[in-house]
Design an enzyme around this catalytic site. Structure first.
Site, PDB file in Angstrom:
ATOM      1  NE  ARG A 220      54.609 -18.422  23.575  1.00 48.46           N
ATOM      2  CZ  ARG A 220      55.704 -17.482  23.237  1.00 48.46           C
ATOM      3  NH1 ARG A 220      55.159 -16.371  23.560  1.00 48.46           N
ATOM      4  NH2 ARG A 220      56.629 -17.790  22.639  1.00 48.46           N
TER       5      ARG A 220
ATOM      6  NE  ARG B  40      54.805 -11.164  24.559  1.00 50.03           N
ATOM      7  CZ  ARG B  40      55.901 -11.835  23.788  1.00 50.03           C
ATOM      8  NH1 ARG B  40      56.483 -12.733  24.004  1.00 50.03           N
ATOM      9  NH2 ARG B  40      56.174 -10.877  22.656  1.00 50.03           N
TER      10      ARG B  40
ATOM     11  CE  LYS C  88      59.637 -10.239  23.661  1.00 48.68           C
ATOM     12  NZ  LYS C  88      60.518 -11.513  23.627  1.00 48.68           N
TER      13      LYS C  88
ATOM     14  CE  LYS D 113      58.642 -12.306  27.751  1.00 52.04           C
ATOM     15  NZ  LYS D 113      59.751 -13.030  27.319  1.00 52.04           N
TER      16      LYS D 113
ATOM     17  CB  CYS E 170      65.152 -21.377  23.787  1.00 53.16           C
ATOM     18  SG  CYS E 170      66.163 -21.422  22.408  1.00 53.16           S
TER      19      CYS E 170
ATOM     20  CB  CYS F  63      63.103 -20.175  16.904  1.00 53.55           C
ATOM     21  SG  CYS F  63      63.266 -18.360  17.299  1.00 53.55           S
TER      22      CYS F  63
ATOM     23  CB  CYS G 190      69.377 -16.252  18.992  1.00 59.70           C
ATOM     24  SG  CYS G 190      67.938 -15.332  19.721  1.00 59.70           S
TER      25      CYS G 190
ATOM     26  CB  CYS H  62      63.272 -17.924  24.717  1.00 57.86           C
ATOM     27  SG  CYS H  62      63.069 -16.613  23.369  1.00 57.86           S
TER      28      CYS H  62
END
Ligand code: HEM
Ligand code: SF4
Length: 558
Positions: A75, A144, A208, A210, A431, A437, A476, A480
């Site tokens: 990514r 990120r 993470k 963001k 997603c 994934c 899930c 995302c």
């Protein structure tokens, strides 16, 4: 302060990783397996990649006693989602040589390539580096890719905001040189003090992180779904500063009531660049010092903010930055969308936004997006910008070049492709989920297009086909594709089954709620059939679908 006991295993891996180096070099050199060691799998995320395997082929491989078909997803770091035509051409070629060939625009305004074999990671990163692109810190427990409102035609201050996305991104980069040593064969540092990292230290963040910036009235970036949301305050076409919101985050875990989606809370306003950078930096240090490092499911900033309380959080931040935040300033968000087709900038340049279903750029039987974009890039007359809804803006085109680009768009029928796409499909997003994934319970981008076709039929039945309804699916509960901030959200529970979530608003300021659990396709369609029929009969004037379902099912008066 943060727990020092019971550190999660990832905390220990980070701490003993020697600046995120671990044994990645050894793992790459091991030709016996297509995988890398477990600890290194945690570390490569900080270098912008995930180890994955082809889940469609697990059974076949197991029956032949072969190891799983491992590959990597890489990514890029693209603050504000921007590529020059040269960089697009390079990406096109790299995707063709090293990955599945599909260029995937993500829901966070960047690009991912999938299916990269272990031996092709280094060539991929080197090729990106030649056009000044990298994947540093695009995954992992760190800041990120920074998002900003995508559309240059939206506001004269777009460029200023875009520069902020880049500055914040640079400011929060890790200091370790590991990326350059491992992937680009640069010399090892002799003096390690050069990479001492006062922000991330040796354990980075608990989870993470963001950041997104939006320019009202458009909330295209879903600003409240981020750990830090910055809302540009614009008066008389002049940027006055930003409202700061903290603690947005979407992922939940099925069956774990301690987890929840949360929209960011506005805590104040800052005006100068120096102040905004300082505030953002110190929000990270508060999270670094107070975030939960034992349970990764409760480690995002949203849980820290709620545990500490918003007032304590603000006071601790003000103590660290050394000045008081002003009261948040008024603004209004009235839309959350991409502007398809041609839109002119304030300075006379043109932008053409192309609908790309679920961000997947390839040539298929319907439309040859990949070839068309390569031709556009080859002219050198358009930049590429990505929206957080996974679409592409051919951007910054001079009036004198518009005809040449238009000719390509016509030849590849991209204007018709935009026009023939329904309102609901234009507002749909899924997603990745299967086949790559590892966390997917149900399909995402491979299935939503099929379901949307069936939903289009229902909408037409009630003459609602022009209605703009934001519809999103994730395989899930990690969310995302931001399924929790949709008017219709599908959250995968098991293969072929989804929770149907309703009641989110169009502007992205209210989360949806579970309406019905664990539905298969026929149940989804029969539920929506009834809801659409009643919406048509019972809506108040131009009431939006999300507002109607909120009023009707969650017992709230608007
Ligand atoms: C615990 C929470 C989460 C976990 C463990 C997680 C994990 C993952 C994984 C493994 C992938 C790779 C899928 C693939 O490309 O094959 C992925 C993709 C992605 N995730 Fe997450 N994710 C989480 C939450 C989120 C949230 C809340 C967002 C944004 C709101 C997000 C944004 C993305 C994006 C942009 C992609 C790229 C693919 C796409 O656009 O669909 N993730 N995530
Ligand atoms: S929402 Fe779940 S299934 Fe979809 S990409 Fe994210 S982690 Fe994978």
């Amino acid at each position: 302060m943060a727990e020092t006991q019971n550190l999660s295993s990832t905390e220990r891996i980070k701490q003993k990783s020697d600046g995120l180096r671990g044994t990645i070099k050894e793992s790459l050199a091991n030709e016996i397996t297509g995988a890398i060691s477990e600890d290194d799998q945690a570390l490569v995320k900080f270098h912008g990649m995930y180890q994955q395997d082809d889940r469609d082929r697990r059974d076949e491989r197991a029956s032949k006693k072969l190891e799983r078909l491992y590959s990597f997803m890489i990514r890029l770091r693209l603050p504000g989602g921007f590529l020059t035509p040269e960089q697009w051409i390079a990406t096109h070629n790299i995707a063709g040589e090293n990955s599945t060939g599909v260029i995937k625009i993500t829901t966070r305004q960047t690009i991912q390539l999938h299916g990269i074999l272990k031996s092709r990671i280094k060539p991929t990163i080197k090729a990106f580096s030649e056009v000044k692109l990298n994947s540093i810190a695009t995954c992992g427990d760190i800041n990120r890719n920074v998002l900003c409102s995508a559309h240059p035609g939206q506001s004269p201050i777009h460029d200023e905001i875009f520069q902020y996305a880049k500055k914040i991104s640079d400011y929060l980069l890790p200091k370790t040189r590991a990326y350059y040593e491992i992937w680009l064969d640069q010399e090892k540092l002799t003096d390690k003090t050069e990479e001492e990292d006062p922000l991330y230290q040796d354990r980075y963040l608990p989870r993470k992180f963001k950041i997104a910036i939006t320019i009202p009235p458009n909330n295209d970036v879903d600003v409240f779904g981020n750990d830090i949301g910055l809302i540009a305050i614009v008066e008389n076409n002049e940027l006055k500063g930003f409202n700061i919101a903290v603690g947005g985050g979407l992922s939940t875990t099925h069956g774990n009531p301690e987890t929840y989606a949360r929209l960011a809370t506005e805590i104040g306003f800052v005006d100068t660049e120096e102040k905004i950078l300082k505030a953002v930096y110190e929000i990270l240090t508060v999270q670094r010092d107070y975030g939960n490092r034992s349970d990764r499911k409760l480690a995002r900033l949203k849980y820290t903010v709620d545990r500490l309380g918003v007032d304590f959080f603000r006071e601790e931040l003000e103590r660290r930055i050394g000045f008081k935040l002003e009261k948040p300033r008024p603004y209004s968000l009235t839309e959350r969308k991409d502007y398809y087709g041609w839109v002119k900038n304030h300075d006379g340049r043109w932008n053409f936004t192309v609908f790309v279903e679920n961000g997947r750029i390839l040539d298929d039987e319907n439309v040859k997006l990949k070839s068309a974009f390569l031709e556009v890039a080859n002219t050198g007359k358009a930049n590429f910008r990505f929206t957080t809804n996974q679409h592409v803006i051919l951007a910054d085109i001079k009036e004198s070049d518009k005809k040449a680009i238009e000719e390509i768009l016509q030849r590849y029928q991209l204007i018709a492709h935009n026009e023939n796409t329904s309102a609901i499909r234009k507002n749909s997003m899924a997603c990745v989920a299967f086949n790559t994934c590892p966390l997917a319970l149900a399909e995402g981008q491979r299935y939503l297009p099929i379901l949307v076709t069936k939903i289009e039929g229902l909408l037409t039945k009630y003459a609602l086909e022009k209605e703009e309804i934001i519809i999103r699916m994730t395989g899930c509960p990690n969310g995302c594709a931001r399924s929790y901030i949709a008017e219709i959200g599908f959250v995968g529970t098991a293969y072929g089954r989804y929770n149907l979530q309703l009641g989110g608003d169009y502007e992205g300021t209210r989360l949806n709620k579970i309406y019905k659990e664990n539905l298969d396709e026929s149940q989804i369609l029969s539920e929506l059939d009834v809801v659409f029929a009643n919406f048509k009969k019972e809506r108040n004037g131009n009431e939006r679908f999300g507002d109607y379902t909120y009023r009707k099912f969650f017992n709230a008066v608007q």
